[in-house]
Every structure is written in structure tokens, then in C-alpha cells.
Design a protein around this motif. Structure first.
Motif, short mmCIF file in Angstrom:
data_model
loop_
_atom_site.label_atom_id
_atom_site.label_comp_id
_atom_site.label_asym_id
_atom_site.label_seq_id
_atom_site.Cartn_x
_atom_site.Cartn_y
_atom_site.Cartn_z
N SER A 6 0.85 -1.19 0.00
CA SER A 6 0.00 0.00 0.00
C SER A 6 0.88 1.24 0.00
CB SER A 6 -0.92 0.00 1.21
OG SER A 6 -0.16 0.10 2.39
N LYS A 7 0.36 2.30 -0.57
CA LYS A 7 1.10 3.56 -0.63
C LYS A 7 0.91 4.29 0.70
CE LYS A 7 1.66 7.60 -3.46
NZ LYS A 7 1.22 8.32 -4.63
N ARG A 8 2.02 4.71 1.27
CA ARG A 8 1.95 5.43 2.53
C ARG A 8 1.48 6.85 2.30
NH1 ARG A 8 6.99 5.85 6.17
NH2 ARG A 8 6.72 7.79 5.13
N ASP A 9 0.86 7.42 3.27
CA ASP A 9 0.51 8.83 3.21
C ASP A 9 1.73 9.65 3.62
OD1 ASP A 9 -2.03 8.25 2.47
OD2 ASP A 9 -2.87 8.37 4.50
N GLY A 10 1.90 10.79 2.95
CA GLY A 10 2.99 11.68 3.32
C GLY A 10 4.26 11.38 2.55
N ARG A 12 8.24 10.43 1.68
CA ARG A 12 9.14 9.35 2.09
C ARG A 12 10.19 9.91 3.06
NH1 ARG A 12 11.36 7.22 -3.45
NH2 ARG A 12 12.02 9.36 -3.38
#
Length: 165
Positions: A6-10, A12
Motif C-alpha cells: 500500500s502507498k503510505r501517506d505523506g 518518504r
């Protein structure tokens, strides 16, 4: 077995570290950029800041000043000359500043015959010359360029007709 990616929020972590490092060293980065561009980096930033504080132009029109960021090459001397450039363009220019005043036409080739094509819409140019210039050199349109009428003679004839000599 199934892996769920899943793509993280915020941002890197690497991006955040790079942003912090750039912010911490902004003074040194600006100093190096000014040294490399001889002060143009900070001058450009100041000009952008001043432009963003300026009131918007009337009627939603946007104007661009293409000469603001560069130095003038010289002053206008009033000594106007006509020349045939290397790429066969015939131009009138100010010899003091080197700025082109008019694109008068070009030397074209058709069936091994070279001729002068006046800068007009009929000859495929986007913008025509001013009316007074066209009247003065209009009859030279189609003039054959050969040993009897070389490019230098054409340039001097155009200069004489336009009153540049």
C-alpha cells in the motif's frame, strides 16, 4: 501467500531528510549559486518576489519583458547597415548595438538560380515589412543573384534605397 503493498501517506523518509538538509544549508547554497552566476541567482529571486507583489495587469493580460534579465550589448549608434547573413537572410541592423531592425528578405534558390525574395506574406513570411520599406525596395523582389549582381551589390542597393548610406 499474498503480499499487500500500500502507498503510505505523506513524504518518504529520504525526501524529508533531503528537504531538511537543503533548508539547513540554504545560505551556503545561495552563496554558491551567486558565485557561479555572478549574482544573477539572487537578482532573479528578488525580481520574482517583486513581480509577485505587483498588481495584476489589466484585462487579465500577461506581459513579458524579455530584456530585463540580460545586459544590453551596446548603445544604438544610428549607423544602420544591410547585410546578407551566412544563412542567406537579408537584414537591416544597427551596427552599434548589433540589433536587427528588419528582416528584409532572403536569398532563395530555385532550379540553380539564386534570387532575392522580399519579406512579404506572398513569399511565405509571417509578418510583412512596413509599407515605406516595401515601397522603397519592392521592385527588387525576384532580383537574380549571380556574377553581374552579387550579394554585396544587392545589399548596397537596398541600403541606398532605404537611405542608410
Amino acid at each position: 501467500m499474498v503480499d499487500i503493498i500500500s502507498k503510505r501517506d505523506g513524504p518518504r523518509r529520504e525526501d524529508e531528510r533531503a528537504r531538511r538538509m537543503i533548508q539547513a544549508n540554504q545560505g551556503a547554497i545561495t552563496q554558491i549559486a551567486d558565485r557561479l552566476t555572478q549574482g544573477a541567482y539572487s537578482a532573479g529571486k528578488r525580481a520574482k518576489a517583486a513581480a509577485s507583489n505587483a498588481p495584476p495587469p489589466p484585462d487579465g493580460k500577461i506581459f513579458h519583458d524579455l530584456t530585463s534579465g540580460r545586459a544590453q550589448t551596446g548603445t544604438a549608434s544610428g549607423d544602420i547597415r544591410v547585410k546578407v547573413s551566412v544563412n542567406n537572410r537579408v537584414v537591416a541592423y544597427d551596427s552599434g548595438s548589433g540589433r536587427q531592425l528588419h528582416l528584409l528578405g532572403e536569398i532563395r534558390r530555385q532550379d540553380d538560380v539564386r534570387y532575392f525574395a522580399l519579406a512579404s506574406r506572398e513569399n511565405g513570411f509571417f509578418s510583412a515589412l512596413p509599407e515605406d520599406v516595401t515601397e522603397a525596395i519592392g521592385e527588387l523582389d525576384g532580383q537574380i543573384i549571380d556574377d553581374t549582381c552579387p550579394e554585396s551589390l544587392l545589399a548596397s542597393e537596398i541600403s541606398e534605397r532605404l537611405g542608410f548610406q
